[in-house]
Design an enzyme around this catalytic site. Sequence first.
Site, PDB file in Angstrom:
ATOM      1  N   ASP A 201       0.848  -1.193   0.000  1.00  0.00           N
ATOM      2  CA  ASP A 201       0.000   0.000   0.000  1.00  0.00           C
ATOM      3  C   ASP A 201       0.887   1.247   0.000  1.00  0.00           C
ATOM      4  O   ASP A 201       1.910   1.307   0.671  1.00  0.00           O
ATOM      5  CB  ASP A 201      -0.909   0.004   1.235  1.00  0.00           C
TER       6      ASP A 201
ATOM      7  N   GLY B 160     -16.132   2.786   3.449  1.00  0.00           N
ATOM      8  CA  GLY B 160     -14.889   3.548   3.310  1.00  0.00           C
ATOM      9  C   GLY B 160     -14.049   3.139   2.122  1.00  0.00           C
ATOM     10  O   GLY B 160     -12.845   3.424   2.076  1.00  0.00           O
ATOM     11  N   GLN B 161     -14.666   2.481   1.130  1.00  0.00           N
ATOM     12  CA  GLN B 161     -13.912   2.057  -0.054  1.00  0.00           C
ATOM     13  C   GLN B 161     -13.595   3.266  -0.927  1.00  0.00           C
ATOM     14  O   GLN B 161     -14.495   4.028  -1.287  1.00  0.00           O
ATOM     15  CB  GLN B 161     -14.716   1.020  -0.858  1.00  0.00           C
TER      16      GLN B 161
ATOM     17  N   HIS C  19     -10.305  -5.253  -3.251  1.00  0.00           N
ATOM     18  CA  HIS C  19      -8.968  -5.432  -2.661  1.00  0.00           C
ATOM     19  C   HIS C  19      -9.098  -5.784  -1.192  1.00  0.00           C
ATOM     20  O   HIS C  19     -10.000  -5.318  -0.509  1.00  0.00           O
ATOM     21  CB  HIS C  19      -8.102  -4.184  -2.851  1.00  0.00           C
TER      22      HIS C  19
ATOM     23  N   ASN D 146     -12.812  -2.952   2.747  1.00  0.00           N
ATOM     24  CA  ASN D 146     -13.742  -1.824   2.798  1.00  0.00           C
ATOM     25  C   ASN D 146     -14.651  -1.930   1.578  1.00  0.00           C
ATOM     26  O   ASN D 146     -14.169  -2.143   0.460  1.00  0.00           O
ATOM     27  CB  ASN D 146     -12.967  -0.509   2.787  1.00  0.00           C
TER      28      ASN D 146
HETATM   29  P1  AMP Z   1      -9.739   1.540   0.307  1.00  0.00           P
HETATM   30  O1  AMP Z   1      -9.830   2.873   0.985  1.00  0.00           O
HETATM   31  O2  AMP Z   1     -10.112   0.383   1.171  1.00  0.00           O
HETATM   32  O3  AMP Z   1     -10.456   1.541  -1.025  1.00  0.00           O
HETATM   33  O4  AMP Z   1      -8.199   1.303   0.035  1.00  0.00           O
HETATM   34  C1  AMP Z   1      -7.519   1.824  -1.062  1.00  0.00           C
HETATM   35  C2  AMP Z   1      -6.055   1.745  -0.715  1.00  0.00           C
HETATM   36  O5  AMP Z   1      -5.309   1.838  -1.894  1.00  0.00           O
HETATM   37  C3  AMP Z   1      -5.551   2.851   0.229  1.00  0.00           C
HETATM   38  O6  AMP Z   1      -4.993   2.257   1.399  1.00  0.00           O
HETATM   39  C4  AMP Z   1      -4.491   3.568  -0.606  1.00  0.00           C
HETATM   40  O7  AMP Z   1      -3.381   3.976   0.158  1.00  0.00           O
HETATM   41  C5  AMP Z   1      -4.117   2.498  -1.619  1.00  0.00           C
HETATM   42  N1  AMP Z   1      -3.612   2.960  -2.891  1.00  0.00           N
HETATM   43  C6  AMP Z   1      -4.164   3.868  -3.719  1.00  0.00           C
HETATM   44  N2  AMP Z   1      -3.426   4.007  -4.828  1.00  0.00           N
HETATM   45  C7  AMP Z   1      -2.388   3.144  -4.712  1.00  0.00           C
HETATM   46  C8  AMP Z   1      -1.282   2.806  -5.537  1.00  0.00           C
HETATM   47  N3  AMP Z   1      -1.084   3.386  -6.725  1.00  0.00           N
HETATM   48  N4  AMP Z   1      -0.410   1.867  -5.085  1.00  0.00           N
HETATM   49  C9  AMP Z   1      -0.581   1.294  -3.885  1.00  0.00           C
HETATM   50  N5  AMP Z   1      -1.618   1.557  -3.073  1.00  0.00           N
HETATM   51  C10 AMP Z   1      -2.503   2.478  -3.470  1.00  0.00           C
END
Ligand code: AMP
Length: 115
Positions: free
Chosen positions: A30, A94-95, A101, A88
């Site tokens: 992440d 909170g997605q 993922h 999420n």
């Molecule tokens: P969510 O809020 O559950 O949808 O999680 C999305 C996650 O993706 C967050 O923890 C971000 O930090 C992560 N994220 C977004 N863009 C990237 C990226 N390019 N590479 C790695 N992680 C990312």
Amino acid sequence: MADCIFCKIANKEIPSTVVYEDEQVIAFKDLEPQAPVHVLVIPKTHVQSVAELGAEQKELMGHLFCEVLPKLAKDLGVDEKGFRVVANTGADGGQTVGHLHFHLLGGRSMQWPPG
Ligand code: AMP
Ligand code: ZN
């Protein structure tokens, strides 16, 4: 899916730090880690969220949960002390990225309830 950041990561159109990959699944660090170990495990095919899962993804999810996640937890050194897997889902969940993922978080003690 066009304009999906995680599809682009799966297709290597956007760089990421990959920690595991096979034909169906990819796991990468992440960008904004919330714990010493924080990786995202995603199917390579586009599925929006847990809410959109169905019989079509049974084999894929079985693979992801029964094979990939336990192996990753072991490889990342969090299997013995424990870890958290979070998906999420949707606005209230909170997605923020609309490609299914699973966060694998570990390396510190987690709190409950989540915020
Ligand atoms: P969510 O809020 O559950 O949808 O999680 C999305 C996650 O993706 C967050 O923890 C971000 O930090 C992560 N994220 C977004 N863009 C990237 C990226 N390019 N590479 C790695 N992680 C990312
Ligand atoms: Zn996608």
